[in-house]
Design a protein around this motif. Structure first.
Motif, short mmCIF file in Angstrom:
data_model
loop_
_atom_site.label_atom_id
_atom_site.label_comp_id
_atom_site.label_asym_id
_atom_site.label_seq_id
_atom_site.Cartn_x
_atom_site.Cartn_y
_atom_site.Cartn_z
N THR A 213 -59.08 173.18 24.36
CA THR A 213 -59.02 174.42 23.59
C THR A 213 -57.82 174.44 22.66
OG1 THR A 213 -57.77 175.53 25.34
CG2 THR A 213 -60.16 175.67 25.44
N ASP A 214 -56.82 173.60 22.97
CA ASP A 214 -55.63 173.49 22.13
C ASP A 214 -55.31 172.00 22.01
OD1 ASP A 214 -53.20 173.55 20.84
OD2 ASP A 214 -52.33 175.12 22.11
N LYS A 215 -55.70 171.39 20.89
CA LYS A 215 -55.61 169.95 20.72
C LYS A 215 -54.18 169.42 20.76
CE LYS A 215 -60.03 169.35 20.02
NZ LYS A 215 -60.88 168.55 20.92
N ARG A 216 -53.20 170.32 20.70
CA ARG A 216 -51.80 169.87 20.71
C ARG A 216 -51.26 169.67 22.12
NH1 ARG A 216 -48.96 171.79 15.89
NH2 ARG A 216 -47.12 171.92 17.21
N ILE A 217 -51.88 170.29 23.10
CA ILE A 217 -51.33 170.33 24.46
C ILE A 217 -51.91 169.22 25.33
CG2 ILE A 217 -51.08 171.70 26.56
CD1 ILE A 217 -49.47 172.75 24.21
N PHE A 218 -51.04 168.53 26.06
CA PHE A 218 -51.49 167.60 27.11
C PHE A 218 -50.55 167.76 28.30
CE2 PHE A 218 -48.27 165.16 24.93
CZ PHE A 218 -47.65 164.41 25.91
N THR A 219 -51.05 167.36 29.46
CA THR A 219 -50.30 167.62 30.70
C THR A 219 -50.65 166.58 31.76
OG1 THR A 219 -49.94 169.27 32.44
CG2 THR A 219 -52.12 169.18 31.47
N PHE A 220 -49.76 166.42 32.71
CA PHE A 220 -50.07 165.60 33.88
C PHE A 220 -49.36 166.17 35.10
CE2 PHE A 220 -46.40 163.36 31.94
CZ PHE A 220 -45.53 163.26 33.01
N ILE A 221 -49.95 165.89 36.28
CA ILE A 221 -49.38 166.33 37.55
C ILE A 221 -48.77 165.12 38.25
CG2 ILE A 221 -49.85 167.34 39.82
CD1 ILE A 221 -52.14 168.88 38.58
N CYS A 222 -47.53 165.27 38.69
CA CYS A 222 -46.82 164.17 39.36
C CYS A 222 -46.15 164.69 40.62
CB CYS A 222 -45.77 163.57 38.41
SG CYS A 222 -44.84 162.18 39.10
N LYS A 223 -46.21 163.90 41.68
CA LYS A 223 -45.56 164.26 42.94
C LYS A 223 -44.08 163.89 42.87
CE LYS A 223 -46.20 163.78 47.95
NZ LYS A 223 -46.98 163.08 49.01
N ASP A 224 -43.21 164.86 43.08
CA ASP A 224 -41.78 164.63 43.00
C ASP A 224 -41.31 163.71 44.12
OD1 ASP A 224 -39.10 165.42 41.78
OD2 ASP A 224 -38.79 166.00 43.86
N SER A 225 -40.46 162.72 43.78
CA SER A 225 -40.04 161.71 44.76
C SER A 225 -39.09 162.26 45.80
CB SER A 225 -39.38 160.53 44.03
OG SER A 225 -38.25 160.98 43.29
N GLU A 226 -38.39 163.35 45.51
CA GLU A 226 -37.41 163.90 46.45
C GLU A 226 -37.99 165.04 47.28
OE1 GLU A 226 -33.88 164.95 44.35
OE2 GLU A 226 -33.43 162.89 43.71
N SER A 227 -38.63 165.99 46.62
CA SER A 227 -39.14 167.16 47.34
C SER A 227 -40.58 166.99 47.81
CB SER A 227 -39.06 168.39 46.42
OG SER A 227 -39.93 168.24 45.31
N ASN A 228 -41.27 165.96 47.28
CA ASN A 228 -42.69 165.73 47.57
C ASN A 228 -43.58 166.89 47.13
OD1 ASN A 228 -42.65 163.10 48.62
ND2 ASN A 228 -42.08 163.83 50.65
N LYS A 229 -43.07 167.72 46.22
CA LYS A 229 -43.88 168.80 45.66
C LYS A 229 -44.62 168.28 44.43
CE LYS A 229 -40.73 172.48 47.18
NZ LYS A 229 -39.86 173.60 46.74
N HIS A 230 -45.77 168.88 44.15
CA HIS A 230 -46.54 168.50 42.97
C HIS A 230 -46.06 169.34 41.78
CE1 HIS A 230 -49.32 165.97 45.19
NE2 HIS A 230 -49.42 166.93 46.10
N LEU A 231 -45.64 168.64 40.72
CA LEU A 231 -45.14 169.30 39.52
C LEU A 231 -46.06 169.01 38.35
CD1 LEU A 231 -41.32 168.44 39.82
CD2 LEU A 231 -42.50 170.50 40.61
N CYS A 232 -46.32 170.02 37.56
CA CYS A 232 -47.17 169.87 36.37
C CYS A 232 -46.26 169.86 35.15
CB CYS A 232 -48.17 171.02 36.28
SG CYS A 232 -49.31 170.87 34.90
#
Length: 291
Positions: free
Chosen positions: A93-112
Motif C-alpha cells: 500500500t506504500d511502495k516506499r516502506i519495507f520491514t523485517f522482523i529479527c530476534k534480538d541476540s541479547e533479549s531474545n525478543k522479536h523486533l520489527c
C-alpha cells in the motif's frame, strides 16, 4: 538479482531512512508488521511535527546479515544476523516502506525494523531473501547439517571425562585404604616380621591401573619433558564486517567448545524456521511442508 560472490565475499549497499524498531509478539505475520509500521509512522509523525528529521542509514546486506550503519561515520547501529530474521516484506500500500522482523541476540525478543526507501523497497526485500537462501545453503555445505551429530559426540566426550574423573577418585580411595592397611599391619605385627610392600603394587600384589595414557617423553639437554600441547594460532581472522572470529560458513567437521556449539545450534534452528518473504518461505528442506 545478485551474484553469490557479491553476497558471500562482499555486501550489497543500500541507502534508506530508518523509522525505527519496535517489539512485536510474533516472529511472522502481515498483521504483525502492519501494526508495527502504523505505530512507528505515528511516532515519526509526532517527531517530524517537532522538527526532527527521519535519520538516514546505510544497509549492508550479505550472507553474514543485514548491517545498519550511519552513512557518514560508518558506525554500526544494528547488526541483524540472517538466521535471526524470520519475516521480510515491502508494503504494497506504500511502495516506499519495507520491514523485517529479527530476534534480538541479547533479549531474545522479536523486533520489527521499519525503513523508508523511495525506489528500492522491493529490491531490498528480495536481496535479503536471496542472502538468506545463500547463507542457508553455505551453512549446510560447511557442515551445519551435522550439528546434531557433533552435539551427541560432545555429550559422549563429556561422559567419558566424568567417568575418568570418577575412576581417579576411586583409585585415590583404594590407595588410601592400602596405606591404612599397611600402617595397621606394621603396628600389630612383631618388629621386623612384616616386609613393606613395594609402592608399585597394591594389596593384591597387582600393579595399580592408571587411566592416564603415557606419552613418550622428548629428550632435551636438561633432561626429558612431555610433548608440548598444541596451541591454536594466535592470529585472529575476522569476517568482512570485522566481527568475532567464529565463521559459521567455515566450520568444517571438527568438534567445538560449548559456546561455538550453541551458536551452531541456534543458527540451525533459525534457518529451519525459514524466512517468510512476500508469502514465500525461503528454505531448502524438501520435507518441510512450508517450502
Amino acid at each position: 538479482m545478485h551474484t553469490p560472490e557479491a553476497l558471500s565475499k562482499h555486501y550489497i549497499p543500500y541507502n534508506a531512512k530508518f523509522l525505527g524498531s519496535t517489539e512485536v509478539e510474533q516472529p511472522k505475520g502481515t498483521e504483525v508488521v502492519r501494526d508495527a509500521v502504523r505505530k512507528l509512522k505515528f511516532a515519526r509523525h509526532i517527531k517530524k511535527s517537532e522538527g526532527q528529521k527521519i535519520p538516514k542509514v546505510e544497509l549492508q546486506i550479505s550472507i553474514y546479515g543485514v548491517k545498519i550503519l550511519e552513512p557518514k561515520t560508518k558506525e554500526v547501529q544494528h547488526n541483524c544476523q540472517l538466521h535471526r530474521i524470520s519475516f521480510c516484506a515491502d508494503d504494497k500500500t506504500d511502495k516506499r516502506i519495507f520491514t523485517f522482523i529479527c530476534k534480538d541476540s541479547e533479549s531474545n525478543k522479536h523486533l520489527c525494523y521499519v525503513f523508508d526507501s523511495e525506489k528500492c523497497a522491493e529490491e531490498i526485500t528480495l536481496t535479503i531473501g536471496q542472502a538468506f537462501d545463500l547463507a542457508y545453503r553455505k551453512f549446510l555445505e560447511s557442515g551445519g547439517k551435522d550439528v546434531e551429530t557433533r552435539k551427541q559426540i560432545a555429550g559422549l566426550q563429556k561422559r567419558i571425562q566424568d567417568l575418568e574423573t570418577e575412576n581417579m577418585e576411586l583409585k585415590n580411595k583404594v590407595q588410601d585404604l592400602e596405606n591404612r592397611l599397611r600402617i595397621t599391619q606394621v603396628s600389630t605385627s612383631p618388629a621386623g616380621s612384616v616386609m613393606p610392600k613395594s609402592p608399585s603394587t597394591d594389596i593384591f600384589d597387582m600393579i595399580p591401573f592408571s587411566p592416564v595414557s603415557h606419552q613418550s617423553p622428548i629428550s632435551t639437554r636438561n633432561g626429558t619433558q612431555p610433548p608440548p600441547v598444541p596451541s591454536r594460532s594466535a592470529e585472529i581472522k575476522r569476517d568482512l564486517f570485522g566481527a568475532e572470529p567464529f565463521d559459521p560458513f567455515n566450520c568444517g567437521a571438527g568438534d567445538f567448545p560449548p559456546d561455538i556449539q550453541s551458536k551452531l545450534d541456534e543458527m540451525q534452528e533459525g534457518f529451519k524456521m525459514g524466512l517468510t518473504l512476500e508469502g514465500t518461505v525461503f528454505c531448502l528442506d524438501p520435507l518441510d511442508s512450508r517450502c
